[in-house]
Design a protein around this motif. Structure first.
Motif, PDB file in Angstrom:
ATOM      1  N   ASP A  59      -2.929 -83.433  13.570  1.00  0.00           N
ATOM      2  CA  ASP A  59      -1.371 -83.781  14.353  1.00  0.00           C
ATOM      3  C   ASP A  59      -1.547 -83.279  15.338  1.00  0.00           C
ATOM      4  O   ASP A  59      -1.150 -84.576  16.203  1.00  0.00           O
ATOM      5  CB  ASP A  59      -0.198 -82.731  13.144  1.00  0.00           C
ATOM      6  CG  ASP A  59       1.139 -83.375  13.776  1.00  0.00           C
ATOM      7  OD1 ASP A  59       1.502 -84.099  13.377  1.00  0.00           O
ATOM      8  OD2 ASP A  59       1.500 -82.989  14.610  1.00  0.00           O
ATOM      9  N   ASN A  66       4.288 -90.984  20.821  1.00  0.00           N
ATOM     10  CA  ASN A  66       4.710 -90.818  18.830  1.00  0.00           C
ATOM     11  C   ASN A  66       4.594 -89.790  18.817  1.00  0.00           C
ATOM     12  O   ASN A  66       4.670 -89.366  17.862  1.00  0.00           O
ATOM     13  CB  ASN A  66       3.433 -91.991  18.027  1.00  0.00           C
ATOM     14  CG  ASN A  66       4.153 -93.447  18.308  1.00  0.00           C
ATOM     15  OD1 ASN A  66       5.458 -93.590  17.884  1.00  0.00           O
ATOM     16  ND2 ASN A  66       2.931 -94.345  18.727  1.00  0.00           N
ATOM     17  N   ALA A  89       7.035 -87.234  18.761  1.00  0.00           N
ATOM     18  CA  ALA A  89       7.706 -86.707  17.970  1.00  0.00           C
ATOM     19  C   ALA A  89       7.990 -86.898  16.301  1.00  0.00           C
ATOM     20  O   ALA A  89       7.708 -86.336  15.479  1.00  0.00           O
ATOM     21  CB  ALA A  89       9.392 -87.043  18.036  1.00  0.00           C
ATOM     22  N   THR A  90       7.301 -88.758  16.404  1.00  0.00           N
ATOM     23  CA  THR A  90       6.837 -89.031  14.625  1.00  0.00           C
ATOM     24  C   THR A  90       6.072 -87.948  14.101  1.00  0.00           C
ATOM     25  O   THR A  90       6.065 -87.246  12.913  1.00  0.00           O
ATOM     26  CB  THR A  90       6.383 -90.285  14.847  1.00  0.00           C
ATOM     27  OG1 THR A  90       7.661 -91.289  15.302  1.00  0.00           O
ATOM     28  CG2 THR A  90       5.976 -90.698  13.600  1.00  0.00           C
ATOM     29  N   TYR A  91       4.884 -88.208  15.266  1.00  0.00           N
ATOM     30  CA  TYR A  91       3.372 -87.162  14.271  1.00  0.00           C
ATOM     31  C   TYR A  91       3.845 -85.717  14.138  1.00  0.00           C
ATOM     32  O   TYR A  91       4.106 -85.194  12.868  1.00  0.00           O
ATOM     33  CB  TYR A  91       2.612 -87.063  15.232  1.00  0.00           C
ATOM     34  CG  TYR A  91       2.288 -88.528  15.449  1.00  0.00           C
ATOM     35  CD1 TYR A  91       1.750 -89.186  14.515  1.00  0.00           C
ATOM     36  CD2 TYR A  91       1.597 -88.748  16.763  1.00  0.00           C
ATOM     37  CE1 TYR A  91       1.524 -90.223  14.812  1.00  0.00           C
ATOM     38  CE2 TYR A  91       1.251 -89.192  17.661  1.00  0.00           C
ATOM     39  CZ  TYR A  91       0.830 -90.527  16.354  1.00  0.00           C
ATOM     40  OH  TYR A  91       0.147 -92.034  16.446  1.00  0.00           O
ATOM     41  N   GLN A  92       5.043 -84.996  14.463  1.00  0.00           N
ATOM     42  CA  GLN A  92       5.851 -83.650  14.424  1.00  0.00           C
ATOM     43  C   GLN A  92       6.258 -83.462  13.589  1.00  0.00           C
ATOM     44  O   GLN A  92       6.629 -82.639  12.310  1.00  0.00           O
ATOM     45  CB  GLN A  92       6.279 -82.466  15.521  1.00  0.00           C
ATOM     46  CG  GLN A  92       4.802 -82.834  16.811  1.00  0.00           C
ATOM     47  CD  GLN A  92       5.196 -82.288  17.990  1.00  0.00           C
ATOM     48  OE1 GLN A  92       6.269 -82.473  18.784  1.00  0.00           O
ATOM     49  NE2 GLN A  92       4.287 -82.697  19.326  1.00  0.00           N
ATOM     50  N   SER A  93       7.457 -84.989  13.069  1.00  0.00           N
ATOM     51  CA  SER A  93       8.377 -84.571  12.439  1.00  0.00           C
ATOM     52  C   SER A  93       7.425 -85.123  10.942  1.00  0.00           C
ATOM     53  O   SER A  93       7.942 -84.591   9.744  1.00  0.00           O
ATOM     54  CB  SER A  93       9.116 -85.408  12.660  1.00  0.00           C
ATOM     55  OG  SER A  93       9.850 -86.189  11.191  1.00  0.00           O
ATOM     56  N   ARG A  94       6.352 -85.543  10.839  1.00  0.00           N
ATOM     57  CA  ARG A  94       5.946 -86.017   9.592  1.00  0.00           C
ATOM     58  C   ARG A  94       5.129 -84.640   9.060  1.00  0.00           C
ATOM     59  O   ARG A  94       4.816 -84.192   8.184  1.00  0.00           O
ATOM     60  CB  ARG A  94       5.330 -87.416   9.620  1.00  0.00           C
ATOM     61  CG  ARG A  94       6.440 -88.307   9.913  1.00  0.00           C
ATOM     62  CD  ARG A  94       5.105 -89.506   9.611  1.00  0.00           C
ATOM     63  NE  ARG A  94       4.664 -89.848   8.866  1.00  0.00           N
ATOM     64  CZ  ARG A  94       4.816 -91.081   7.627  1.00  0.00           C
ATOM     65  NH1 ARG A  94       5.321 -91.631   7.943  1.00  0.00           N
ATOM     66  NH2 ARG A  94       4.430 -91.021   6.453  1.00  0.00           N
ATOM     67  N   ALA A 150       5.672 -81.770   9.363  1.00  0.00           N
ATOM     68  CA  ALA A 150       7.050 -80.206   9.078  1.00  0.00           C
ATOM     69  C   ALA A 150       7.130 -81.352   7.568  1.00  0.00           C
ATOM     70  O   ALA A 150       6.795 -80.269   6.602  1.00  0.00           O
ATOM     71  CB  ALA A 150       8.033 -81.061   9.902  1.00  0.00           C
ATOM     72  N   ASP A 151       7.352 -82.292   7.840  1.00  0.00           N
ATOM     73  CA  ASP A 151       7.332 -83.144   5.841  1.00  0.00           C
ATOM     74  C   ASP A 151       6.650 -82.628   5.638  1.00  0.00           C
ATOM     75  O   ASP A 151       6.024 -82.141   3.556  1.00  0.00           O
ATOM     76  CB  ASP A 151       8.049 -84.283   5.946  1.00  0.00           C
ATOM     77  CG  ASP A 151       8.448 -84.799   4.892  1.00  0.00           C
ATOM     78  OD1 ASP A 151       9.266 -84.295   4.262  1.00  0.00           O
ATOM     79  OD2 ASP A 151       7.354 -85.819   4.430  1.00  0.00           O
ATOM     80  N   ASN A 207       5.764 -78.999   3.816  1.00  0.00           N
ATOM     81  CA  ASN A 207       7.328 -78.376   3.366  1.00  0.00           C
ATOM     82  C   ASN A 207       6.258 -78.334   1.482  1.00  0.00           C
ATOM     83  O   ASN A 207       6.684 -78.295   0.617  1.00  0.00           O
ATOM     84  CB  ASN A 207       8.199 -78.677   3.881  1.00  0.00           C
ATOM     85  CG  ASN A 207       9.036 -78.414   4.621  1.00  0.00           C
ATOM     86  OD1 ASN A 207       8.316 -77.662   5.193  1.00  0.00           O
ATOM     87  ND2 ASN A 207       9.884 -78.979   5.087  1.00  0.00           N
TER      88      ASN A 207
END
Length: 175
Positions: free
Chosen positions: A141, A151, A153-158, A160-161, A164
């Motif tokens: 990541d 991109n 923010a998208t990479y970091q959000s994905r 985190a998802d 989890n």
């Protein structure tokens, strides 16, 4: 550094994965923000891959190569890179080796072919340990963010998802 891309790729990061597990991880972390090509299938022996013209073409356009490393692809990846003329994935930010992101196990003190298929850099099959996948995912990541900050923010959000969902799955697997 600006990414060189053809109009067909619309400025997307071009990622070449050596094995399907790394292709799947790239998809989890990047989704449609990258164009992905995978060299092998789960049914192939990744130690022996033919440097076909179609693979050379995929490597030629890659901004990032995501491979196992630890010499797993030593029999074919260097040849693909050489024939493609793509130096940006030979080393540096364009080269990501999953095995180098974690502590390698079974690194032999001496290398002797009499011992069978010896991996001088240690056991490259790091994807067999789910705990290591999270370490590799975080490092991958960070590399995606480095190469494609637009991109981030998208990479970091994905990530985190994925983290989890992976942690939840590990609880089930352990049970």
């Amino acid at each position: 550094a600006a990414l060189a891309s053809s109009p067909a790729h619309a400025g997307k990061l071009q990622v070449f994965a050596c094995e399907p597990e790394w292709g799947a991880l790239v998809t989890e972390l990047a989704g449609d923000k990258v164009d992905l090509d995978v060299a092998t299938t789960a049914l192939q022996d990744v130690h022996v891959v033919e440097a076909k013209p179609s693979l050379i073409a995929k490597v030629r356009d890659a901004d990032l190569a995501v491979c196992t490393g630890a010499d797993l692809e030593v029999g074919w990846l260097p040849q693909l890179i050489k024939q493609s003329g793509n130096t940006k994935i030979a080393s540096g930010a364009g080269s990501f080796e999953a095995a180098m992101q974690v502590k390698r196990l079974e690194v032999p003190s001496t290398v002797d072919r009499a011992n069978g298929d010896v991996h001088p850099e240690g056991n490259p099959h790091v994807q067999m340990d789910p705990r290591r996948i999270l370490v590799i995912a975080k490092a991958l990541d960070a590399r995606l963010v480095q190469l494609d900050p637009a991109n981030a923010a998208t990479y970091q959000s994905r990530l985190a998802d994925f983290t989890n969902r992976w942690l939840a799955a590990m609880v089930k697997w352990k049970a």
